[in-house]
Structures are given as C-alpha cells and as structure tokens.
Design an enzyme around this catalytic site. Structure first.
Site, PDB file in Angstrom:
ATOM      1  N   CYS A 140       0.802  -1.237   0.000  1.00  0.00           N
ATOM      2  CA  CYS A 140       0.000   0.000   0.000  1.00  0.00           C
ATOM      3  C   CYS A 140       0.832   1.283   0.000  1.00  0.00           C
ATOM      4  CB  CYS A 140      -0.940  -0.007   1.199  1.00  0.00           C
ATOM      5  SG  CYS A 140      -1.941  -1.495   1.246  1.00  0.00           S
ATOM      6  N   PHE A 141       1.599   1.538   1.065  1.00  0.00           N
ATOM      7  CA  PHE A 141       2.289   2.836   1.175  1.00  0.00           C
ATOM      8  C   PHE A 141       3.155   3.152  -0.052  1.00  0.00           C
ATOM      9  CE2 PHE A 141       2.320   3.246   6.139  1.00  0.00           C
ATOM     10  CZ  PHE A 141       0.946   3.384   6.120  1.00  0.00           C
TER      11      PHE A 141
END
Ligand code: UGA
Length: 441
Positions: free
Chosen positions: A267-268
């Site tokens: 994600c990040f």
C-alpha cells in the site's frame, strides 16, 4: 451482499460481514475459490481462518467465480487489487474487468443494487470508470436504477480482522443521499451500538481521503527516518528519545514515528507513487512526496552502510538477515525492506543467509538460489560475520546478547527495527541500531 476480489481487504470484509449477513464472495481465480470453500486462507492473517470457517459452517458465507450468484445482492463491494504500473500510475485492469461483469448483474437486476468501490483508486475513478462503464454496458442509469458509493478501507495486514471489526471511522462518498444513507445504514446494522463515526463526502472526497491517509503516514515514517540519520551522527542521541518527546505533543502524535528500514507492503509505496503521478497530472509540485519516496528507497542501503564501515566492507562476509516480510506477523513480502536489503547485499558481494518465521516460501520464490535459507533465527546466525534484524518478530525479540555471541563468528549486529535495549547490547557485543548515535559514552 456481494464482495468481488478476495485479497486481504475482500476476504477480511467477507469473513467479518459474514458474522451477521449473508455474503457471496467472488474471485476470478478458480483454485483460490476452491481452496476458500474448504476453509483455507491463501495468506497468513491471524483470526481470519477461524472466522472464515465459522461463516462457512453457518452457511452465511459462500464462495464463487460466477457473477450471476450476485444477482440477489443489495450491495456489491469491489475489492480487487489496483497495482502500480511502471510509471507509478495505477493499473485498473482488474477494476475494469470486474465492473464489466458487474454491469451484467446490474442490467438483470430488478432491485436497486448499490455498487461500493472499496479498492484504492484515484479521485475520479468511481465516477469516470466505474459509473461510466456500468451505465454503458448495463444501459441503466446511476442514481435511478443502481447506486454507487466510494468507501475506502483502512485495515492493516496482520490485524485485518480487528481493524475491520473496530474501525476508527467509516468514510462514505456518494453522489446521492439515498446511496450514502443506505450504506451508512448497512454499517449501523453491522456495528450496532458501537458504530464508528461516519464521514460522508463526495465520491472524489472519499477516494482522496484514502491517499491522503496513507501518504501522510508514509511521510511521518520517512520524516522520522531522516531524523534517525541525524541521530546516528550525534554522539549521545537516540531517535527513541526524540520520538517520545514528539509524541507527547498531541498535535504530532506518537504513532507511525518508528524509525527503521523504511516502509514496505502493498500500500504505502504504491499509494505515494500514485499520488505523486496524480499531482503531476494536475500540474502540481509533488516534491514533498518525491522526497518521501526517495528517503524510503534509500533506507535499506543506508541501513547497510552503518555496519559496512565497522566491518571494513561486506565482500565475502556471511550476513544473517532476520525478517523478510514487509513487517512482522505476515508472510507478505511485497516491497519488503528485508528483500531489498538482501538484494543490496548480493550486489555488494556478501553472502546473505536469511530467515523469517512466516515468509520463507514467498521469499524463496523471489530470492531463489542466490542466498542460503535457515529454519530458525539461531541457525541463521550460526557462523555469521554480521546479523541484521529487519522485522519485530517475537522470535527475534527474545534473543539475548549471549545468543548472538555464542552463534556468530564475530558478534556484530545491526538492529534495523530498534527492538533491543542499546545499553544492554552495546556492553556485550558490536551493536548498532537505526537512529542510535554510535559514539555514545
Ligand atoms: C497500511 C495502512 O496502515 C492501512 O490503514 C491501510 O488500510 C493499508 O495500508 C492499505 O492501504 O490497504 P499495511 O500496509 O498493512 O497498512 O501496514 P502498516 O502496519 O501500516 O505498515 C506499513 C509499513 O510501514 C511497514 O513496512 C511497517 O513496518 C512500516 N512502518 C510502520 C514503519 O516503518 N514505522 C512505523 O512507525 C509504522
């Protein structure tokens, strides 16, 4: 209700909603669906297998590859993946193909089916891709014949079930009050008295909130990793003291300020890049996000430079790497800092030996024969010149200075996750930690 796309988000949502509602969970991968029907979760996520089996046994949770089984649903959540393309932009292939199939369901529906986009997508995607394609292929009209909401997810891998059962907030983006209140009503029925606060906004507002949250948390991590690099240059400063004092200021808050080898996961890194690309498209200066990304990309190499100087180079050295998952408690190695560190080690001519309590199978598939594999932390350390701790797993936390001294050729360790007490380790062996000024005393 229906859920389309059974990764972490889809499967956790299906299993949790399955405690109260009837859920039809769909994925296009036949083998995955067959295995889920037998109660097997394809990745490591605590509490999920138990919840899944309960839902199956109660008959509330069913798995399918067939979109026609969604025909009776009032809500269908889209939870397919949105990986990055090389350019950093998102790849909408899975969204587009699931939407096309969903349009078939909408076109045959007699009721008012609400399509809920939970996948992480950039502002404008629900309106310009999901709505447009459903209308085009179903010949029905959004807001009249079917509903559309954007409803981002904030669960973390490793605590996906608890995060789904106890979210901080629910974000609902919609074009009509009817759609927003229907979805809010569904969540109220699910959470009962303990319902979290609902933030209602536009479709684009909800989409942006997801990127703003992930990019902000990633920014905190890169920021503290920059401060950690400064601490390493100062004789008597530890970044832990700095973050403790920072965190006591409620305007800052102490979470996501743990210095380490950088952020990984699915994600990040992807979301920072996507927001960067999107800002550029809007003609905006994305240098803040570029710096966040650059600090993060440089962090595994930076971490390695700490012991490299101490050992006078790494060529030919056996380096034990403890922890390959992107964080503890998962077998997910996507964008893992541990894997990136091993790649740097190989480039530098070192001989990596690796171990992770959960992620060995996934790591082997990526790292192949270029490294050697151990079956415990102790075995990994045996005869090594250097040990590097890359995750906060309990098995590593339990290690004492004597374990390193007894096993290693020369006991030099780098604590990249800051799990050991420096005072205790510094006295006993060659010790360095990210963010720890090494000329103390
Ligand atoms: C993240 C967000 O925390 C979730 O809210 C979001 O729903 C999810 O992405 C998503 O978009 O699906 P996740 O990637 O599972 O969740 O993991 P985190 O626990 O947030 O950790 C991400 C990375 O940051 C890990 O590599 C972790 O080790 C690192 N990290 C985290 C730090 O280096 N320092 C910290 O202080 C916190």
């Amino acid at each position: 209700m229906g859920i389309v796309g059974l990764g972490y988000v889809g499967l956790s949502s299906a299993a949790c909603f399955g405690r109260k509602f009837r859920v039809v969970a769909l994925d296009s991968a036949r083998e995955k669906v067959a295995s889920l029907r037998d109660g097997n979760v394809p990745f490591r996520e605590k509490e999920l297998p138990g919840l899944l089996r309960k839902g199956l046994a109660a008959g509330r949770l069913t798995f399918t590859t067939d979109y026609s089984e969604l025909q009776a649903a009032n809500f269908v959540f889209i939870t397919v993946g949105t990986p990055s393309l090389h350019s950093g932009e998102m790849d909408l292939t899975q969204v587009r193909s699931s939407v096309r199939s969903l349009a078939g369901v909408v076109s045959k529906s007699d009721g008012y089916l609400i399509v809920v986009v939970k996948s992480t997508v950039l502002p404008g995607t629900a309106r310009n891709v999901v709505k447009r394609d459903i209308e085009r292929y179903s010949r029905k009209v959004a807001g009249k014949d079917f509903g559309l909401c954007s409803n981002p997810e904030f669960l973390r891998e490793g605590s996906a079930v608890q995060d789904t059962l106890h979210p901080d907030r629910i974000v609902i983006g919609a074009e009509t009050e009817r759609d927003a209140s229907a979805l809010a009503g569904l969540y109220r029925r699910f959470y009962g008295n303990g319902s979290p606060e609902v933030v209602q906004t536009s479709l684009e507002g909800a989409e942006l909130i997801k990127y703003a949250c992930n990019s902000y948390l990633a920014t905190k991590i890169s920021f503290i990793n920059l401060i950690a690099r400064i601490c390493e240059r100062l004789p008597s400063v530890d970044v832990g003291e700095v973050t403790r004092a920072m965190g006591l200021d409620p305007r800052i808050g102490g979470s996501y300020l743990e210095a380490g080898p950088g952020f990984g996961g699915s994600c990040f890194p992807k979301d920072v890049k996507a927001l960067m690309a999107y800002s550029k498209v809007l003609g905006l200066d994305a240098s803040l996000l570029r710096a966040v990304d650059a600090i993060n990309n440089g962090q595994p190499g930076h971490v390695l430079s700490l012991p490299e100087r101490k050992l006078g180079g790494l060529k030919g050295k056996t380096v034990a790497v403890l922890g390959l998952a992107f964080k503890e408690g998962t077998d997910d190695i996507r964008e893992s800092r541990g894997v990136k560190l091993v790649e740097v080690l190989i480039r530098k001519g070192a001989k990596p030996r690796v171990y992770d309590p959960l992620a060995m199978e996934n790591a082997r598939a990526v790292l192949g024969p270029a490294v050697s594999y151990a079956s415990s932390a102790i075995e990994c350390l045996t005869g090594a010149d250097l040990g590097i701790v890359m995750t906060r797993d309990e098995e590593f936390r339990r290690l004492a200075p004597l374990d390193f001294i007894k096993q290693m050729k020369s006991p030099v360790i780098l604590d990249a996750r800051r799990i050991y007490e420096p005072a205790k380790f510094e006295r006993a062996l060659g010790f360095q930690a990210v963010g720890h000024g090494w000329r103390r005393g």
